[in-house]
Design a protein around this motif. Structure first.
Motif, short mmCIF file in Angstrom:
data_model
loop_
_atom_site.label_atom_id
_atom_site.label_comp_id
_atom_site.label_asym_id
_atom_site.label_seq_id
_atom_site.Cartn_x
_atom_site.Cartn_y
_atom_site.Cartn_z
N SER A 44 0.83 -1.21 0.00
CA SER A 44 0.00 0.00 0.00
C SER A 44 0.87 1.25 0.00
O SER A 44 0.56 2.23 -0.69
CB SER A 44 -0.93 0.01 1.21
N ARG A 45 1.95 1.23 0.78
CA ARG A 45 2.88 2.37 0.79
C ARG A 45 3.48 2.59 -0.59
O ARG A 45 3.58 3.72 -1.07
CB ARG A 45 4.00 2.13 1.79
N MET A 46 3.89 1.50 -1.23
CA MET A 46 4.52 1.58 -2.55
C MET A 46 3.54 2.17 -3.58
O MET A 46 3.89 3.05 -4.37
CB MET A 46 4.98 0.20 -3.00
N ILE A 47 2.31 1.69 -3.55
CA ILE A 47 1.29 2.18 -4.48
C ILE A 47 0.99 3.65 -4.21
O ILE A 47 0.89 4.46 -5.13
CB ILE A 47 0.02 1.31 -4.42
N ALA A 48 0.86 4.03 -2.94
CA ALA A 48 0.54 5.41 -2.57
C ALA A 48 1.63 6.38 -3.03
O ALA A 48 1.33 7.51 -3.44
CB ALA A 48 0.34 5.52 -1.07
N ARG A 49 2.87 5.95 -3.00
CA ARG A 49 3.99 6.81 -3.40
C ARG A 49 3.96 7.19 -4.88
O ARG A 49 4.65 8.11 -5.29
CB ARG A 49 5.32 6.15 -3.06
N GLN A 50 3.17 6.50 -5.67
CA GLN A 50 3.06 6.81 -7.10
C GLN A 50 2.23 8.07 -7.36
O GLN A 50 2.25 8.62 -8.46
CB GLN A 50 2.42 5.64 -7.85
N ALA A 51 1.51 8.54 -6.34
CA ALA A 51 0.56 9.65 -6.52
C ALA A 51 1.23 11.01 -6.65
O ALA A 51 2.19 11.31 -5.94
CB ALA A 51 -0.42 9.67 -5.36
N HIS A 52 0.68 11.79 -7.55
CA HIS A 52 1.07 13.20 -7.71
C HIS A 52 0.08 14.10 -6.98
O HIS A 52 0.42 15.20 -6.57
CB HIS A 52 1.11 13.58 -9.19
N VAL A 53 -1.16 13.64 -6.89
CA VAL A 53 -2.24 14.38 -6.23
C VAL A 53 -2.86 13.45 -5.19
O VAL A 53 -3.19 12.30 -5.50
CB VAL A 53 -3.32 14.83 -7.25
N ILE A 54 -3.01 13.96 -3.96
CA ILE A 54 -3.54 13.14 -2.87
C ILE A 54 -4.83 13.76 -2.35
O ILE A 54 -4.87 14.93 -1.98
CB ILE A 54 -2.51 13.00 -1.74
N VAL A 55 -5.88 12.91 -2.31
CA VAL A 55 -7.21 13.34 -1.90
C VAL A 55 -7.69 12.39 -0.81
O VAL A 55 -7.39 11.19 -0.83
CB VAL A 55 -8.17 13.26 -3.12
N THR A 56 -8.47 12.92 0.13
CA THR A 56 -9.03 12.08 1.18
C THR A 56 -10.41 12.59 1.58
O THR A 56 -10.76 13.73 1.31
CB THR A 56 -8.10 12.04 2.42
N SER A 57 -11.16 11.72 2.22
CA SER A 57 -12.43 12.15 2.80
C SER A 57 -12.10 12.92 4.08
O SER A 57 -10.96 12.96 4.52
CB SER A 57 -13.34 10.95 3.10
N THR A 58 -13.11 13.50 4.67
CA THR A 58 -12.91 14.28 5.89
C THR A 58 -13.06 13.44 7.17
O THR A 58 -12.88 13.97 8.26
CB THR A 58 -13.90 15.45 5.94
N LEU A 59 -13.38 12.17 7.04
CA LEU A 59 -13.56 11.32 8.23
C LEU A 59 -12.21 10.98 8.85
O LEU A 59 -11.23 10.71 8.13
CB LEU A 59 -14.33 10.05 7.87
#
Length: 184
Positions: A44-59
């Protein structure tokens, strides 16, 4: 460019063996306030590191999952938050929370929403969320740290728009679904 849908980590929330439907309302409120108790797997860390833009919910469970990944959100938006459950407050039966959750989610899919967002409204929100993620993907790969049902609804909208699933959405904590832009 891709869109990565990741489910949050395991919430730090205790479940009693059996509880009444009435008590489940408080259980759900506490669940929505809970942080994440586990660490993300290396994959999951490896896949997440591919992101240029990071979005999340507010929860909180999504926000703390992002912290556990060692990342910060470019955008945090309730648009990506999980769909609430239509709780029927009666106290006659005491069942395991997982059974109550399944029962209410089934009712919700069948059209009962009570005082919470309807399936139709959540579908419209998922459509809007998918469009927002597609727009953000013009800047590069997007990571959404979100929730089980809403991530699946967003994934469905992405597929309708021709996005190809490299990996489909799962209900497991820290699971990822990766969607690639259509070639045509």
């Amino acid at each position: 460019m891709a869109i990565i849908l990741m489910r949050h980590g395991k919430p730090d929330h205790q479940s009693p063996a059996r509880v009444s439907a009435l008590a489940m309302e408080q259980w759900c409120e506490q669940y929505n306030l809970s942080l994440v108790s586990d660490l993300p797997p290396d994959r999951s860390r490896m896949i997440a590191r591919q992101a240029h833009v990071i979005v999340t919910s507010t929860l909180p469970r999504a926000l703390s999952s992002l912290e556990k990944l060692g990342m910060q959100a470019d955008t945090s938006d309730a648009l990506y938050s999980e769909v609430e459950l239509p709780i029927l407050p009666f106290s006659a039966f005491h069942l395991p929370p997982a059974l109550w959750l399944s029962f209410w989610r089934l009712l919700w899919f069948c059209g009962y929403s009570g005082s919470v967002e309807s399936f139709k409204s959540a579908s419209a929100r998922a459509k809007q969320a998918a469009q927002q993620l597609i727009t953000l993907s013009e800047q590069g790969t997007v990571l959404l740290v979100g929730h089980g049902i809403m991530n699946k609804m967003i994934a469905r909208e992405l597929r309708k728009r021709g996005w190809q699933a490299e990996k489909h959405a799962s209900s497991r904590h820290w699971s990822t679904a990766i969607y690639n832009r259509p070639f045509i």
